[in-house]
Design an enzyme around this catalytic site. Structure first.
Site, PDB file in Angstrom:
ATOM      1  N   LYS A   1       7.288 -12.436 -21.861  1.00 31.60           N
ATOM      2  CA  LYS A   1       6.373 -12.470 -20.713  1.00 31.60           C
ATOM      3  C   LYS A   1       7.140 -12.361 -19.403  1.00 31.60           C
ATOM      4  CE  LYS A   1       3.289 -15.418 -23.424  1.00 31.60           C
ATOM      5  NZ  LYS A   1       3.047 -16.838 -23.783  1.00 31.60           N
TER       6      LYS A   1
ATOM      7  N   ARG B   1      -8.892  -5.174 -41.670  1.00 29.05           N
ATOM      8  CA  ARG B   1      -8.948  -5.142 -43.130  1.00 29.05           C
ATOM      9  C   ARG B   1     -10.250  -5.725 -43.644  1.00 29.05           C
ATOM     10  NH1 ARG B   1      -3.565  -6.628 -43.186  1.00 29.05           N
ATOM     11  NH2 ARG B   1      -2.379  -4.763 -42.706  1.00 29.05           N
TER      12      ARG B   1
ATOM     13  N   GLU C   1       3.366 -21.857 -34.335  1.00 29.72           N
ATOM     14  CA  GLU C   1       3.391 -21.125 -35.590  1.00 29.72           C
ATOM     15  C   GLU C   1       4.194 -21.917 -36.625  1.00 29.72           C
ATOM     16  OE1 GLU C   1       1.804 -18.191 -35.790  1.00 29.72           O
ATOM     17  OE2 GLU C   1       1.295 -18.273 -33.667  1.00 29.72           O
TER      18      GLU C   1
ATOM     19  N   GLY D   1      -5.230 -18.784 -26.702  1.00 27.68           N
ATOM     20  CA  GLY D   1      -6.543 -19.127 -27.228  1.00 27.68           C
ATOM     21  C   GLY D   1      -7.447 -17.916 -27.271  1.00 27.68           C
TER      22      GLY D   1
ATOM     23  N   THR E   1      -7.876 -14.027 -34.274  1.00 26.58           N
ATOM     24  CA  THR E   1      -8.396 -14.959 -33.273  1.00 26.58           C
ATOM     25  C   THR E   1      -8.817 -14.241 -31.999  1.00 26.58           C
ATOM     26  OG1 THR E   1      -6.802 -16.537 -34.147  1.00 26.58           O
ATOM     27  CG2 THR E   1      -7.862 -17.103 -32.069  1.00 26.58           C
TER      28      THR E   1
END
Lengths: 436, 436
Positions: free
Chosen positions: B205, B47, B190, B302, B15
């Site tokens: 973070k 890949r 996820e 994003g 992404t």
């Protein structure tokens, strides 16, 4: 870490000058741990010492130009304000090969093109983070943090006095004049409040933001400026009933036809984060193609917030001392040879939505007349609100969809000419501020 | 402007890799007008091609290490994620004298000290703006924009999934599990949501933010982490009745005894701007001595928001190519020889206020017992709320003043041992987030 101290001359020892001196002293160790070398105030140019700063042991000269000529000084910090002397001072410092840091928004907005050209010629930096939104690192954010983006628009609450007045009007239902008098007493507003409440101060800052965002030369004279002195408690109330807040915004937007550059009271949806920025605080909302909307919030004025930005600039200047000129961050974000000639859009060409408030006589035909005029100008209505009243005059509130300003001007002129309408139509622009 | 193009190798074409490639192509002209030279993707390590990016004409190699070894490449962009291979890749790129840009928060939080030391040795930069709060330029703001300040604390909404869940729970009264399932369907969370909802991602973070703010080495293992999975719709409701919102905050604060480093659900006053940051958006609030509070808001994740930060880093790297190493911005804001050894504070030593929710039997003596236990631990009560109910168990809500966590632990243990109390005491920390 084997560098010599950087020697700084501060010109002007008022509120911001004293704040800058104080923060440099207080945080000297922490700042040098970041900058990699000591930043030392070598000389101060000021008519007299300021009791707010403990400048004992630092040389003070009455003539600020002596600082600009002092061969010992690496960086001149211009904090005297105003345009004429400041311009001469900065140009002389540049001519003498000194880097410059300034908090002077009027100077940059009006004389920035000339100053940056001189700096480019002499291979020095002119840093001006403190000139927009005080302590908020918005110049750095737009110029470096958003460097990947094509920026769509910038909208900012960039005058704390104006935002304080509008916040008090909303929170406490007070009148404009009443809050202004208090702001002057509190020291927020100048004795002559024109720069703040008429939007000139905001237009200086917006001019700078537009150049950083879109890579155009500074064009202060093209800014459209409208103040908040005509906003009434009624408008604040009606806006709230419709789900909006009134903020004094500086807005700059890139369109295919040109760049909008405008400061005016604006209705914005109350759900937007920036609608909740209250009191003297500033905030700048940027919409950009890759990152989307980002917002930057903090104190837009005051001794130490402004000093925070001045010193951040000093550290940046120190860091680029060994950098090749063409590898430095360009003054206006884009390399001077690659600025854009996109024109500034006259206000008549700007497209926006509107809030209209008018006083109509109790008359069955009046709404038909008004809506006919709007339809003739191809202005479509988003919402209409007619408030019951015991008076003979009924207030009518209209929210329109987006239309070109020139059409709205024509419609307002026609509405005001109606016999059933009393006085002037109040017109406040409406911006939804959603991402493109 | 006579520089050659900078040649970049992108490792990882998921992404963020695709987003980075796309934004570099789309905004190539505008980026080069800012950076002063062209940034060209020379090679991609992946890949297979990704249909999200039109990489035709760009060389793709399956082995990411080939990119790190390619003598043509100036900068390696690590976007493969995870820790093990990413660490090897970044260290090999550094060893080969390449600059590195990464969006990998786990990598920096866990292996950052080792990586920065290697980079220092080889005189290259490792840039990681995208690793914290996605597109918000928060690393730059703290490291450069606030360089004048002694920072007091940083509090951030730095996990979009968690904030989306809490926002939905408040707006629509939904249950945690219900919203989590939707977030997974929407692709926010996820399949294994542990990293997001248990606060591990936020702790990565926060670890980075603490080092930037306070000049300490990265110490992820010292972070206290508590997730949001135990927050109920009732808690969200009670908090609202008391004038608070529940946010999953990462908080790091400098005290005389050491540095707090903690991620947990937190009640914050609803009037704070950060309390109004909703949905998947991120925001970081910084309190510093000169500038006061500043807030930075935007998309925390994003493809293109993250790409925005990755490319801003690329531009920064390009700009420092000619700078003396010691004049560059230090990786962790402070020069590596001048980091602080201030210890991280164990959670038991942290001082904060608390919200407690407990289920008590209808019994006239129960409040006396509870308040006695709190008094024994020198915990003073700010507010108490007992809700009428038809059940035999009455919910009691208590807000306390600030107290050391170790005392609260003892009090909770004693309260849970009371016969009149059913089940566990819910404890949520409360932060007022006002300026120091």
């Amino acid at each position: 870490m084997g560098f010599k101290p950087v020697k700084v001359g501060i010109c002007g020892l008022g509120t911001v000058g004293s704040g800058t001196f104080n923060v440099l002293q207080r945080n000297q160790e922490e700042i040098s741990r970041r900058a990699g070398r000591v930043i030392r105030v070598e000389q101060i140019g000021a008519r007299r010492p300021n009791p707010l700063a403990d400048t004992n042991g630092t040389q003070i000269v009455a003539d600020v130009f002596a600082v600009a000529r002092n061969p010992e000084i690496d960086v001149v910090v211009e904090l005297i304000g105003g345009c004429d002397v400041a311009r001469e001072l900065v140009l002389e410092a540049i001519e003498n090969g000194k880097h410059v840091v300034t908090a002077n928004k009027a100077l940059i907005a009006v004389h920035g093109n000339e100053i940056f050209e001189a700096a480019q010629r002499k291979n020095v930096m002119v840093a001006f983070e403190a000139s927009v939104a005080g302590g908020i690192p918005i110049v750095k954010a737009i110029r470096e943090g958003l460097a990947a983006n094509s920026i769509n628009w910038v909208a900012g609450i960039i005058n704390g006095t104006g935002n304080f007045i509008l916040t008090e009007m909303r929170d406490k239902g007070r009148a404009f004049e009443d809050v202004l008098a208090e702001a002057q007493q509190l020291g927020y507003a100048e004795a002559d409040p024109t720069f703040d409440v008429e939007g000139i101060d905001a237009a200086h800052k917006l001019t700078i933001l537009a150049s950083l965002a879109f890579g155009v030369p500074l064009q202060f004279s093209k800014a459209y400026t409208e103040g908040i002195s005509k906003i009434t408690a009624d408008d604040v109330n009606y806006a709230e009933q419709l789900g909006y807040r009134i903020k004094h915004l500086g807005i700059t937007r890139r369109t295919d036809a040109g760049i909008e550059l405008r400061v005016h009271p604006t209705l914005i949806p109350e759900k937007r984060l920036i609608a909740n920025v209250d009191g003297v605080m500033n905030a700048v909302l940027v919409d950009a193609d890759a990152v989307g909307p980002t917002l930057y919030y903090g104190a837009g004025a005051g001794a130490e917030p402004t000093a925070s930005a001045v010193i951040a600039d000093l550290v940046d200047v120190v860091r680029t001392l060994t950098a090749d000129r063409d590898n430095r961050v360009p003054h206006l974000a884009f390399h001077p040879s690659r600025l854009s000639d996109l024109p500034m859009l006259p206000m008549e060409e700007v497209e926006t939505a509107y809030y209209l408030r008018l006083q109509a006589a109790e008359n069955p035909g009046v709404l038909a007349e008004i809506t006919r005029i709007l339809a003739d100008q191809q202005i479509s209505i988003d919402a209409i609100m007619q408030h019951g009243t015991d008076d003979q005059l009924v207030p009518i509130i209209i929210l329109t969809h987006v239309v070109k300003e020139v059409r709205m001007n024509a419609a307002i002129k026609a509405i005001e000419a109606l016999e059933t309408i009393s006085g002037e139509v109040t017109r406040i622009r409406v911006e939804i501020l959603d991402a493109n």
